[in-house]
Design an enzyme around this catalytic site. Structure first.
Site, PDB file in Angstrom:
ATOM      1  N   TYR A   1       8.669   3.163 -10.316  1.00 54.20           N
ATOM      2  CA  TYR A   1       8.528   2.136  -9.042  1.00 54.20           C
ATOM      3  C   TYR A   1       8.356   3.109  -7.602  1.00 54.20           C
ATOM      4  CZ  TYR A   1      10.517  -0.450  -5.663  1.00 54.20           C
ATOM      5  OH  TYR A   1      10.826  -0.918  -4.816  1.00 54.20           O
TER       6      TYR A   1
ATOM      7  N   GLU B   1       6.272  -1.935  -1.535  1.00 55.43           N
ATOM      8  CA  GLU B   1       6.123  -1.304  -3.433  1.00 55.43           C
ATOM      9  C   GLU B   1       4.665  -1.150  -3.923  1.00 55.43           C
ATOM     10  OE1 GLU B   1       9.845  -4.249  -4.609  1.00 55.43           O
ATOM     11  OE2 GLU B   1       8.483  -4.476  -5.703  1.00 55.43           O
TER      12      GLU B   1
END
Ligand code: GDP
Ligand code: MN
Length: 387
Positions: A109, A197
């Protein structure tokens, strides 16, 4: 403003982040044709394998069944039909993105958010990426690494490399991830984002680092000087209540609770939600009717709140400064005449033209409190009373 994944991929692409090239479909046949085109040599002309991905303004699409691998073009059409019939977190899926499938060995991530505590952008990375990142954050927060960025300098190469080592051991992979992080930060800053993101940042079975998902939220305050981004808004994909609220000049955010809140001023609206929580309730929404509230705004606000079936009681909290109490009172009377209320209404009202407001409300059969605690407690109790 939320962007779709396919839009975010394109914008991040302009900052040099590469994604597997995909196309958007609105029907199963289109999805089949795209899968055929993307299929390349493999599969004897049957197309694929591809991933069919719901384009919807909601996280957790994977968990909701909105992201599926399809082995060939026929399967892509089937998955597209299924996904286009889904509603994810209350939002109907109207488009799917079809992209070539990648063989994933592991998922990381990387994200940038605005951190209010440090008043800076913060890079967050985790080697435990993928669909369970929220659980990682809740249960094993030590697996999430943070770096607050000085906006004067941006994310420097050595900082990105240090973060890269939190994700990978291979130097080539560390460098690839660091490069993507620097580009992601540049995009976050350059696009006026409040969130940028990539999850997953995947490692393929061949060891390549590749971005497979993109999420961008643009700060609404940045849109005026970025008309090309504002033009990307997709009202058909937004919650109808939020579209209506924007058209009516209201700041509205839907929440999960049962106390519908209608408040003048963002600060008082926040304080009201805090107090609802404090007294054991849960707000159904944030709603700021603004400073100079015409009766029409109040009518729109009440319509939006009463459309939410989870609302069990409605709380008006009006502190009249620029807002005139009589305008709000007239709005409440007009709105309830047009759309009769099915749930109890608690009104707290003080300040400008309070006496006029109370007279209007009393004549229409309503009563108004002046104490905020009392009003909130009453609304919470009504929302929790058995039906
Ligand atoms: P989200 O759930 O809304 O974040 O949607 P994502 O785009 O992140 O997809 C969810 C999950 O689907 C990812 O974490 C991957 O595990 C899986 N996925 C996405 N793209 C691919 C792909 O190309 N190949 C494979 N095997 N899995 C994928
Ligand atoms: Mn994702």
């Amino acid at each position: 403003m939320n962007l779709h994944e396919y839009q975010a991929r394109r914008l991040l692409g302009e900052f040099g982040i590469r994604f597997p090239a995909g196309e958007v479909a609105t029907t199963p046949d289109e999805a089949r044709a795209i899968a055929q085109r993307l299929g390349g040599g493999g599969g004897g002309g049957r197309g694929g394998p591809v991933v069919v991905k719901a384009q919807v303004h909601s996280g957790g699409r994977g968990k909701a069944g909105g992201v599926k691998v399809a082995k060939d073009a026929a399967a892509a059409a089937e998955q597209a039909a299924r996904i286009l019939a889904l509603t994810i977190n209350g939002l109907p899926v109207r488009k799917v993105l079809v992209v070539p499938a990648v063989d994933i060995a592991s998922e990381s991530y990387v994200g940038v958010i605005v951190d209010r505590a440090s008043q800076r952008p913060v890079l967050m990375v985790s080697p435990a990426g993928g669909v369970d990142i929220e659980e990682v954050a809740a249960r094993t927060p030590e697996r999430i690494h943070r770096l607050s960025v000085d906006p004067r300098y941006g994310l420097l190469a050595h900082q990105a490399t240090t973060l890269g080592f939190q994700l990978y051991r291979e130097l080539a992979q560390v460098r690839a991830a660091a490069d993507i992080m620097q580009r992601l930060y540049a995009a976050f800053y350059g696009l006026g984002a409040s969130l940028a993101e990539i999850n997953p940042l995947a490692t393929t079975t061949g060891g390549e680092i590749i971005a497979l998902d993109a999420k961008l939220v643009i700060d609404d305050n940045e849109l005026e000087r970025r008309p090309e981004i504002a033009a990307l808004r997709d009202p058909a994909a937004e919650a109808p209540a939020e579209v209506r609220a924007r058209a009516a000049g209201l700041s509205f955010i839907k929440l999960e609770g049962s106390v519908g809140c209608c408040v003048n001023g963002a600060g008082l609206a926040m304080a009201t939600m805090d107090l609802v929580k404090f007294y054991g309730g849960a707000p159904a929404n944030f709603l700021d009717i603004g400073g100079s509230s015409s009766p029409q705004k109040v009518v729109a606000a009440l319509e939006i709140i009463t459309d939410d079936l989870a609302v069990r009681a409605i709380l008006f909290n009006i502190f009249g400064g620029i807002t005139r109490g009589d305008d709000v009172a007239n709005g409440i009377v007009q709105a309830t005449a047009q759309v009769p209320l099915k749930v109890p209404l608690v009104i707290r009202l003080t300040g400008t033209n309070e006496a006029e407001a109370v007279a209007i409300l009393t004549a229409a059969g309503f009563s108004a409190l002046t104490d905020m605690d009392e009003a909130v407690q009453r609304a919470v109790a009504l929302a929790q009373a058995p039906a």
